[in-house]
Design a protein around this motif. Sequence first.
Motif, PDB file in Angstrom:
ATOM      1  N   GLY A 186       0.813  -1.208   0.000  1.00 60.40           N
ATOM      2  CA  GLY A 186       0.000   0.000   0.000  1.00 60.40           C
ATOM      3  C   GLY A 186       0.849   1.261   0.000  1.00 60.40           C
ATOM      4  N   ILE A 187       1.895   1.279   0.810  1.00 58.24           N
ATOM      5  CA  ILE A 187       2.799   2.433   0.843  1.00 58.24           C
ATOM      6  C   ILE A 187       3.435   2.647  -0.524  1.00 58.24           C
ATOM      7  N   ALA A 188       3.875   1.568  -1.158  1.00 56.87           N
ATOM      8  CA  ALA A 188       4.490   1.669  -2.481  1.00 56.87           C
ATOM      9  C   ALA A 188       3.514   2.238  -3.502  1.00 56.87           C
ATOM     10  N   ALA A 189       2.264   1.759  -3.493  1.00 61.98           N
ATOM     11  CA  ALA A 189       1.266   2.250  -4.437  1.00 61.98           C
ATOM     12  C   ALA A 189       1.013   3.742  -4.241  1.00 61.98           C
ATOM     13  N   ILE A 190       0.961   4.183  -3.000  1.00 63.35           N
ATOM     14  CA  ILE A 190       0.708   5.594  -2.721  1.00 63.35           C
ATOM     15  C   ILE A 190       1.848   6.465  -3.235  1.00 63.35           C
ATOM     16  N   PHE A 191       3.082   6.031  -3.032  1.00 58.91           N
ATOM     17  CA  PHE A 191       4.215   6.812  -3.529  1.00 58.91           C
ATOM     18  C   PHE A 191       4.227   6.867  -5.058  1.00 58.91           C
ATOM     19  N   VAL A 192       3.892   5.774  -5.721  1.00 60.14           N
ATOM     20  CA  VAL A 192       3.829   5.787  -7.187  1.00 60.14           C
ATOM     21  C   VAL A 192       2.748   6.757  -7.658  1.00 60.14           C
ATOM     22  N   VAL A 193       1.599   6.739  -7.008  1.00 59.47           N
ATOM     23  CA  VAL A 193       0.501   7.633  -7.380  1.00 59.47           C
ATOM     24  C   VAL A 193       0.917   9.096  -7.209  1.00 59.47           C
ATOM     25  N   TRP A 194       1.537   9.421  -6.081  1.00 60.98           N
ATOM     26  CA  TRP A 194       1.950  10.811  -5.863  1.00 60.98           C
ATOM     27  C   TRP A 194       3.027  11.226  -6.852  1.00 60.98           C
ATOM     28  N   HIS A 195       3.898  10.303  -7.226  1.00 61.60           N
ATOM     29  CA  HIS A 195       4.894  10.583  -8.268  1.00 61.60           C
ATOM     30  C   HIS A 195       4.191  10.991  -9.561  1.00 61.60           C
ATOM     31  N   HIS A 196       3.189  10.246  -9.970  1.00 63.16           N
ATOM     32  CA  HIS A 196       2.474  10.560 -11.205  1.00 63.16           C
ATOM     33  C   HIS A 196       1.653  11.844 -11.082  1.00 63.16           C
ATOM     34  N   LEU A 197       0.975  12.023  -9.959  1.00 54.53           N
ATOM     35  CA  LEU A 197       0.168  13.229  -9.778  1.00 54.53           C
ATOM     36  C   LEU A 197       1.028  14.493  -9.839  1.00 54.53           C
ATOM     37  N   MET A 198       2.217  14.409  -9.263  1.00 60.44           N
ATOM     38  CA  MET A 198       3.075  15.588  -9.200  1.00 60.44           C
ATOM     39  C   MET A 198       3.808  15.843 -10.518  1.00 60.44           C
ATOM     40  N   PHE A 199       4.298  14.805 -11.139  1.00 60.81           N
ATOM     41  CA  PHE A 199       5.158  15.008 -12.307  1.00 60.81           C
ATOM     42  C   PHE A 199       4.419  14.945 -13.634  1.00 60.81           C
ATOM     43  N   VAL A 200       3.200  14.408 -13.632  1.00 65.31           N
ATOM     44  CA  VAL A 200       2.423  14.323 -14.870  1.00 65.31           C
ATOM     45  C   VAL A 200       1.292  15.339 -14.883  1.00 65.31           C
ATOM     46  N   VAL A 201       0.589  15.481 -13.758  1.00 64.95           N
ATOM     47  CA  VAL A 201      -0.591  16.348 -13.716  1.00 64.95           C
ATOM     48  C   VAL A 201      -0.252  17.752 -13.232  1.00 64.95           C
TER      49      VAL A 201
END
Length: 370
Positions: free
Chosen positions: A17-32
């Motif tokens: 779960g922690i890993a999934a959250i960090f991946v999501v925040w990576h995408h939200l910050m660097f893509v969106v």
Amino acid sequence: MRKQRKPELAALTSLRGIAAIFVVWHHLMFVVMPDVAAVTPSRLFEKSYLWVDLFFILSGFVLAYIYQEAFRNGVTGTRYLPFIQARFARIYPLHLFVLILFVGFEGLQWFLSLLGATGMGNLPAPFTGKQSGETLITNLLLVQTLHWQAYWNEPAWSISAEWIMYFFFPFLLQPLLRLQKQFFIFVAILAIIPLIIIEWHFGDLGLYYAGWPMLVRCLCEATLGILAFRCYQLETLSQLASARLLLPVLMLNLTVLAIPVPGVPSVAGFFWLVLCASRLPQQSRHILNHPLLVYLGTISYSIYLVHWLLMDILKDGALFFTGTLAHQELPLVMQVAVITVMFIALIGISALTYRFIEAPMRKRLKPRSK
């Protein structure tokens, strides 16, 4: 005989779960919302794409934990086929469901273009480029990681890599279950060397490309996961990788991600982290045994597969209605607020997809115990 269910290692579920959250925040910050990424002082979120490597190590560990008896004495058709069926039941139904939503979203854009909607002039033509018919077929077959880019649901490249890896996994597991302790370091080095070569040649471990190197990455890290299981099984490195070191090792991993060093040290750090987490007693009052974190780990596959669709809707919606990217008209505070709202919505949607799609379809499609 009915196969006895293995007890869950809750801390490993929380790590997922922690890993999934960090991946999501990576995408939200660097893509969106790249403006938010630009003012972030550390490399922690920029390098959080590396949490996918934790997924691959966890897969190797957990599959070895579950299937050790099945493949210890060799690979037979009566055990191999149910293994593949169980893996299919685990990953494909939700992948297909989300892919259908992507196709539906693209179909909506095609319909709007037929109606001559003005906003469609700000978007690429539907069913072209990354969302073409060819890439749809490879996504349906779960072989899209063989492309050199990710297509449709972009994070699903790693699901494709895992799916291909599953066909080789039992043949890899059987000899490693018999491997003597004195050869563990040798095999670990053999698994790390290809990752070093990939990062040296391409500049990263898969941030901007996919293709066959990602299959190597997945297979090498699944091997490390099996080795972590063998250390857990034989109580090897019990002092260096113990439950009491779990939080310090987690903090060390976050520190390594936050500084400008290559990605391979993080892979080694994730191996250490998984081994520490595997030794945390289920009854321990540890934060990684907290029900909330365990639940986030339970729905982490839904979190991982659903979030790119929400991002696409936001990006394309902003272009359709305003002609500009989502972040260009928003002050920094509002960008942070949008990311936060998207994340909260994602957790709610993922809880629903887990309950109504992922879990029931897995139960329906998995092989029946005899």
